[in-house]
Design a protein around this motif. Structure first.
Motif, short mmCIF file in Angstrom:
data_model
loop_
_atom_site.label_atom_id
_atom_site.label_comp_id
_atom_site.label_asym_id
_atom_site.label_seq_id
_atom_site.Cartn_x
_atom_site.Cartn_y
_atom_site.Cartn_z
N GLU A 120 0.88 -1.17 0.00
CA GLU A 120 0.00 0.00 0.00
C GLU A 120 0.92 1.22 0.00
O GLU A 120 1.75 1.37 0.89
N ILE A 121 0.79 2.06 -1.00
CA ILE A 121 1.68 3.21 -1.16
C ILE A 121 1.09 4.42 -0.43
O ILE A 121 -0.09 4.74 -0.59
N GLU A 122 1.94 5.07 0.37
CA GLU A 122 1.54 6.27 1.09
C GLU A 122 2.52 7.38 0.75
O GLU A 122 3.72 7.28 1.04
N GLU A 123 2.04 8.44 0.12
CA GLU A 123 2.90 9.58 -0.19
C GLU A 123 3.04 10.44 1.06
O GLU A 123 2.04 10.78 1.71
N VAL A 124 4.29 10.78 1.42
CA VAL A 124 4.56 11.59 2.61
C VAL A 124 5.50 12.73 2.24
O VAL A 124 6.05 12.76 1.14
N THR A 125 5.71 13.64 3.17
CA THR A 125 6.61 14.77 2.92
C THR A 125 8.02 14.52 3.44
O THR A 125 8.95 15.22 3.08
N GLU A 126 8.18 13.52 4.33
CA GLU A 126 9.51 13.17 4.82
C GLU A 126 9.53 11.71 5.25
O GLU A 126 8.49 11.11 5.53
N LEU A 127 10.74 11.15 5.30
CA LEU A 127 10.94 9.76 5.72
C LEU A 127 11.63 9.74 7.07
O LEU A 127 12.34 10.68 7.42
N SER A 128 11.45 8.66 7.82
CA SER A 128 12.10 8.56 9.12
C SER A 128 13.62 8.48 8.96
O SER A 128 14.13 8.00 7.96
N ALA A 129 14.34 8.95 9.97
CA ALA A 129 15.80 8.94 9.95
C ALA A 129 16.32 7.54 10.28
O ALA A 129 15.72 6.81 11.06
N THR A 130 17.44 7.17 9.65
CA THR A 130 18.12 5.91 9.94
C THR A 130 19.61 6.17 10.08
O THR A 130 20.10 7.24 9.68
N GLN A 131 20.34 5.20 10.60
CA GLN A 131 21.79 5.34 10.72
C GLN A 131 22.44 5.48 9.35
O GLN A 131 23.36 6.26 9.17
N ARG A 132 21.95 4.76 8.37
CA ARG A 132 22.53 4.80 7.03
C ARG A 132 22.17 6.07 6.28
O ARG A 132 22.97 6.60 5.51
N GLY A 133 20.97 6.55 6.46
CA GLY A 133 20.55 7.76 5.78
C GLY A 133 20.51 7.58 4.27
O GLY A 133 19.95 6.61 3.77
N GLU A 134 21.12 8.51 3.55
CA GLU A 134 21.10 8.49 2.09
C GLU A 134 22.33 7.81 1.49
O GLU A 134 22.53 7.84 0.28
N GLY A 135 23.16 7.19 2.32
CA GLY A 135 24.37 6.53 1.82
C GLY A 135 24.02 5.33 0.96
O GLY A 135 23.23 4.47 1.35
N GLY A 136 24.60 5.25 -0.21
CA GLY A 136 24.37 4.14 -1.12
C GLY A 136 25.53 3.97 -2.07
O GLY A 136 26.51 4.73 -2.01
N PHE A 137 25.47 2.99 -2.93
CA PHE A 137 26.48 2.76 -3.97
C PHE A 137 27.91 2.79 -3.42
O PHE A 137 28.70 3.67 -3.74
N GLY A 138 28.21 1.85 -2.54
CA GLY A 138 29.56 1.73 -2.01
C GLY A 138 29.79 2.50 -0.72
O GLY A 138 30.91 2.54 -0.22
N SER A 139 28.75 3.08 -0.16
CA SER A 139 28.93 3.91 1.04
C SER A 139 29.34 3.10 2.27
O SER A 139 29.84 3.67 3.23
N THR A 140 29.15 1.79 2.25
CA THR A 140 29.53 0.97 3.41
C THR A 140 30.93 0.41 3.28
O THR A 140 31.39 -0.35 4.12
N GLY A 141 31.64 0.74 2.21
CA GLY A 141 33.02 0.29 2.03
C GLY A 141 33.11 -0.93 1.14
O GLY A 141 32.11 -1.45 0.66
N TYR A 142 34.33 -1.40 0.94
CA TYR A 142 34.57 -2.51 0.02
C TYR A 142 35.15 -3.75 0.70
O TYR A 142 35.34 -4.76 0.08
N ALA A 143 35.49 -3.65 1.96
CA ALA A 143 36.09 -4.80 2.64
C ALA A 143 35.17 -5.33 3.72
O ALA A 143 34.28 -4.71 4.18
#
Length: 143
Positions: A120-143
């Motif tokens: 069920e899709i709900e459009e909102v104005t903001e998302l809850s905060a997480t430890q990872r946040g917007e980090g993606g595409f290799g943001s957690t490192g390579y090892a």
């Protein structure tokens, strides 16, 4: 669970598990085709299926074709919806440097039956905060 299958041609093979513990049913080509290096091709299987409501079929590559010939399913995994009744086709791509020959009766992919969840899709104005946040595409490192 039962999956209804229609053979659309005489040469079509009913998908089957190669081993008792396999997750995927083998899918077979019904005609020969050459796939040039860097090219893709739609390979017909000659079958149509009826899936139970609440399931999908995922078309996945075969590891042996990938390792030995650099052949994989282009839109992996390909999704077959429960409402689809047409012929199953497999889009193969040749990542290798040599022409690949698909032959009639060849195992070209595997099909895994899986449950689906409808969201069920709900459009909102903001998302809850997480430890990872917007980090993606290799943001957690390579090892």
């Amino acid at each position: 669970m039962k999956i209804k299958i229609i053979k659309l041609t005489e040469s079509a093979q009913v998908p089957r598990y190669s081993h008792a513990d396999d997750a995927g049913l083998d899918l077979f080509a019904i005609e020969a085709q050459k796939i040039l290096p860097g090219a893709s091709a739609l390979i017909p299987t000659g079958i149509a299926i009826e899936l139970p409501q609440g399931t999908e079929a995922q078309v996945r590559p075969r590891s042996g074709l990938a390792l030995k010939h650099s052949i994989t399913v282009l839109n992996s995994p390909g999704t077959i919806d429960a409402g689809y009744r047409g012929e199953i086709g497999v889009i193969l791509i040749n990542h290798g440097q040599e022409t690949f020959q698909v032959v009639e009766g060849m195992k070209i992919a595997q099909m895994v039956i899986a449950p689906i969840m409808r969201a069920e899709i709900e459009e909102v104005t903001e998302l809850s905060a997480t430890q990872r946040g917007e980090g993606g595409f290799g943001s957690t490192g390579y090892a």
